[in-house]
Write a protein that holds these residues in place. Structure first.
Motif, PDB file in Angstrom:
ATOM      1  N   PHE C  82      86.057  33.057  68.382  1.00 22.20           N
ATOM      2  CA  PHE C  82      84.864  33.043  67.540  1.00 22.20           C
ATOM      3  C   PHE C  82      84.341  34.450  67.307  1.00 22.20           C
ATOM      4  N   ASN C  86      81.605  32.918  72.440  1.00 23.02           N
ATOM      5  CA  ASN C  86      81.263  31.507  72.549  1.00 23.02           C
ATOM      6  C   ASN C  86      81.920  30.978  73.815  1.00 23.02           C
ATOM      7  N   LEU C  87      81.284  31.286  74.952  1.00 19.86           N
ATOM      8  CA  LEU C  87      81.893  30.980  76.251  1.00 19.86           C
ATOM      9  C   LEU C  87      81.060  29.941  76.988  1.00 19.86           C
ATOM     10  N   PHE C  88      81.498  29.618  78.203  1.00 18.01           N
ATOM     11  CA  PHE C  88      80.740  28.673  79.023  1.00 18.01           C
ATOM     12  C   PHE C  88      79.848  29.451  79.976  1.00 18.01           C
ATOM     13  N   GLU C 154      87.117  35.739  75.507  1.00 16.43           N
ATOM     14  CA  GLU C 154      87.063  34.869  74.325  1.00 16.43           C
ATOM     15  C   GLU C 154      88.485  34.637  73.795  1.00 16.43           C
TER      16      GLU C 154
END
Lengths: 293, 318, 245
Positions: C82, C86-88, C154
């Motif tokens: 992304f 856009n990770l956890f 990412e």
């Protein structure tokens, strides 16, 4: 029975009357949801509070109209305090936490009402002016219920023109549409939200007083109406005035006819209606077109 | 440094020891309380799988709990199934109902999910309140507990039944602990944290959420079934929003996403209710205030405190 | 490998993708360039299924995947990174990688066995961490990573899927020159049969990696060719390089 025109007319009026109450209750919920993605589960509690404060005012002053005017103000004040003390503090937290906090307040409100006014149910007499009845297709029908229907229509019109013609209305519409941009161009969405929230509380209080002579006043009157109001918001589409009106009309009719035709299944039918709308039109019947998702 | 899981298991063993000690010392009334705690723990742990791990905060979970109780009564009283068969049937009914409700509810975002689950729970309550077949607001009574006279013990003995319920709670804890440690369980947490990213990595998010919802519904129904056998009586009261709310309070007070927190919370809740209702008629007032306080200030409840101790010790060891 | 046919997408009255025909051959290193608002990310979202086109089709191999969900496309072998990390958040680097590996190994549905028992997954996480250069941070929470490392992770998540086609949305955006050089080396070291579509603003990176370039402008394909052809094209120069520099 269903084909009897008198029966139909009476039930239609009853449905309209319930729709009118539901509209008063859900319009505040819906617009606040549209603005802040937040739903006040204690909204039903404010409605109950409106009814009880109305009851006390009528007892103290012997005037329904005084209660009619003052109870909504009192409820709006409670809402304002609640907003300042709790909601504003939680603004940084997720909307979920705010919603949960309002859920806790249902318990608090319920026992407070029991403590102050007792466990028994009460009734409020209709004002003398409206105490009589009129003839509808040969049947007598309480004038007061027609007044409730009229009140709902008047509030709808006032809100419609308020939203379309006033500056606050413009800010609210912009905020519901796209909050970030509205804030970015300098509109005070926070303040608009506060005013809308208080106004929604006042309308909930108004619904409470007005419901007094039609429905009985008892601890727990809040939750059944809250569920109906939530269904109105979901079905109509959050954030939309027309949605709240259409949703209230649908839910009011389904509930009224359901209770007469198949009382066991009335709630199931309502739930099915909501499920159907969610599957077919997740944004509600009259969705607000959001600039972002 | 010991892992989160080890601490969780340690806390669970401590709770079990506490339960067994109080079982040995309990009188008739103590066994009643212990039974209530065990059943509420099962119910709350199933809600924790949804709210704590998967991020689906349900305000209508009592619907499945109540369905489990009603199904047990219906199978046992109307179809004359044995208590064990009725219990198994109730779990199946809970799972199927959760599958149906979940199939559209799991697609909804947070606040919508709250509203819809609340509405579903109340709709079912309203139906049972009026239904003639299921006794309306009077409910049904005479539900039997399993007959184990052949092995020389009686489930009608409160001491035996409380132990059975504690056993069920342990079983459910072990099952859920396994689930949350499994690949599936880890993905539930990932879904909670960032649903769109898990989807982009190839996870059919709604299907996973539905599986969790169904499992939670089945376990809630088991708790309901045990309640029906415990009280030998059921009423629509089991499905009210207050029941759902109490379970959520238990989970939040115990600490979301910890399982043992839900069990500990159940103990606190039952004992607090027991003592408060002796002192005041208005204990819901205090419970509500407490709930708001926990939501406002104490992020992770009882288990949050335990976890903070763990991190403290872990930090000191480094 | 991945092909679009007359792809169209509008938001309201704004057309962001207009009749886009794009073909990615196996092993191709294809760059997508164009000014901001040219519809590059929208095209990515159409390819990965986050958006559905108003008209046109997307093919993967010979299969029409236009109606497939994002997760189905990811399982079929189309992975993406992304533009914004856009990770956890709240998980460690290792747990982030394990999440992706769990899904790509097809054991996501296993609920009866602890994840800890799958040691090969942990091995894979470590080798991926090495590939994208986050080995030292394996047990660090994602929130504690520097921006550049987050960016690398990412891409690690996307690579964890063992993709057939990899879509990278500005992989070097916001990176320091050193980090950019590392990233370029890593991308050049990817297996030859991996098909790559990359949105990139850094022309040095682009000419280093790509062997095919598509220029998008106002949602339409302005030019397609090799990097050298693009460099020589007056049209592209005027519209894009002229405007950019």
């Amino acid at each position: 029975m269903l084909l009897d025109p008198t029966f139909l007319a009476i039930q239609l009026l009853n449905g309209l009357q319930l729709a009118s109450l539901l509209f008063l209750l859900s319009v505040g919920l819906s617009v606040v949801f549209g603005l802040m993605n937040f739903i006040n589960l204690a909204h039903g509690t404010l409605y109950m509070l409106g009814a009880y404060i109305g009851l006390s005012l009528v007892r103290a002053t012997d005037s329904f109209w005084l209660a009619f005017a003052l109870a909504p103000l009192a409820v709006a004040a409670v809402g304002a305090v609640f907003h300042v003390v709790l909601l504003r503090r939680m603004q940084a937290a997720s909307p979920m936490r705010q919603v949960l906090a309002t859920f806790g307040l249902i318990f608090v409100g319920l026992d407070s009402v029991r403590y102050i006014w007792g466990d028994y149910s009460h009734a409020l007499a209709a004002p003398e002016l409206l105490a009589g009845s009129v003839q509808v297709l040969g049947q007598t029908y309480p004038t007061y219920r027609l007044f409730v229907i009229g009140l709902g229509i008047i509030v709808l019109l006032v809100l419609y023109f308020g939203l379309e013609r006033t500056r606050l209305g413009a800010i609210v519409r912009a905020g519901v549409d796209d909050r970030e941009t509205a804030t970015a161009i300098g509109l005070n969405v926070e303040r608009a939200f506060f005013l809308v929230f208080c106004f929604g509380c006042a309308l909930a209080g108004l619904a409470g007083v007005v419901a007094g002579p039609v429905l009985s006043i008892f601890p727990g009157m809040d939750i059944s109406i809250l569920i109906l109001a939530l269904i109105v918001v979901v079905v109509g589409g959050p954030g939309s005035l027309k949605g709240a009106a259409l949703g209230a009309l649908l839910v009011g009719m389904v509930e009224t006819f359901g209770q007469v035709i198949a009382p066991e299944y009335a709630s199931v039918v309502l739930y099915a209606l909501m499920a159907l709308v969610l599957v077919l039109r997740p944004g509600g019947l009259i969705p607000v077109s959001k600039a972002h998702g | 440094m010991m892992s989160r899981e080890t601490w969780r298991a340690g806390t669970a063993i401590l709770l079990l020891v506490a339960a067994l000690v109080s079982w040995v010392r309990a009188d008739y009334f103590g066994h009643e309380l212990l039974t209530q705690i065990a059943i509420l723990a099962i119910f709350a742990m199933s809600l924790d799988l949804l709210a704590g791990f998967t991020g689906m905060i349900s305000l209508g979970h009592a619907a499945f709990y109540g369905l489990g109780a009603y199904a047990t009564a219906a199978f046992n009283l109307m179809l004359e199934w044995s208590p064990w068969a009725a219990m198994a049937g109730a779990v199946v009914v809970g799972a199927v109902a959760a599958l149906i409700v979940g199939s559209f509810a799991v697609r909804l975002s947070g606040v919508f999910f709250i509203m819809v689950t609340l509405a579903v729970g109340e709709a079912l309550h309203a139906y049972l309140f009026k239904s003639r077949a299921f006794g309306g607001d009077d409910g049904l009574s005479g539900i039997a507990r399993p007959d184990t006279s052949s092995i020389g013990i009686s489930f009608d003995d409160p001491a035996v039944f409380s132990l059975v319920c504690v056993g069920f709670a342990c079983l459910i804890y072990a099952l859920l602990e396994l689930v949350v440690r499994s690949p599936f369980g880890r993905l539930l947490v990932a879904i909670h944290l960032n649903p769109s990213r898990v989807r982009a990595l190839g996870c059919p998010v709604s299907r996973y959420k539905l599986a969790a919802f169904t499992l939670a519904g089945a376990i809630a129904a088991l708790a309901g079934s045990l309640t029906a056998q415990h009280n030998a009586f059921i009423s629509p009261e089991l499905l009210t929003w207050t029941t759902s709310g109490e379970a959520l309070i238990v989970v939040i007070v115990g600490g979301l996403g910890s399982l043992v927190g839900a069990a500990a919370g159940a103990g606190v809740m039952v004992l607090a209710m027991h003592h408060l209702s002796g002192v005041t008629d208005y204990w819901m007032f205090f419970m509500g205030l407490f709930f708001v306080g926990v939501v406002l200030f104490a992020g992770n409840g009882i288990y949050g405190v335990i976890d903070a101790v763990r991190r403290r010790l872990g930090g000191a060891a480094h | 490998m991945l092909r679009t046919e007359g792809l169209n997408k509008s938001f309201g009255s704004l057309t962001v993708t207009r009749d886009v025909n794009l073909t990615l051959d196996r092993g191709q290193r294809h760059a997508l360039i164009g000014p901001n608002g040219a519809g590059k990310t929208t095209l990515f979202n159409l390819l990965t299924g986050e958006l559905k086109p108003d008209r046109g089709k997307v093919f993967f191999g010979s299969r029409d995947i236009t109606r497939d969900t994002p997760d189905a496309r990811a399982r079929a072998g189309i992975a993406r990174s992304f533009q914004r990390n856009n990770l956890f958040d709240g998980l460690t680097v290792r747990e982030n990688l394990l999440t992706a590996i769990t899904l790509s190994s097809g054991i996501g549905h296993v609920f009866w066995r602890a994840l800890g028992k799958y040691s090969r997954l942990y091995d894979r996480a470590e080798s991926l961490a090495q590939l994208v250069g986050v080995t030292d941070q394996l047990d660090a929470p994602v929130k504690s990573l520097s921006y550049g490392l987050e960016r690398q992770l990412e891409i690690g998540l996307a690579l964890a899927l063992d993709p057939v086609v990899l879509l990278l949305d500005e992989p070097t955006a916001g990176m320091s020159p050193d980090e950019t050089a590392n990233m370029t080396t890593m991308l050049n070291g990817l297996p030859d049969d991996l098909t790559l579509l990359i949105i990139e603003h850094d022309m040095d990176v682009l000419f280093d990696i790509a062997n095919q370039v598509t220029v998008l402008d106002y949602g339409t394909v302005l030019f397609q060719g090799t990097p050298d052809e693009v460099r020589q094209s007056e049209d592209v120069r005027g519209r894009y390089f002229g405007a950019a520099s």
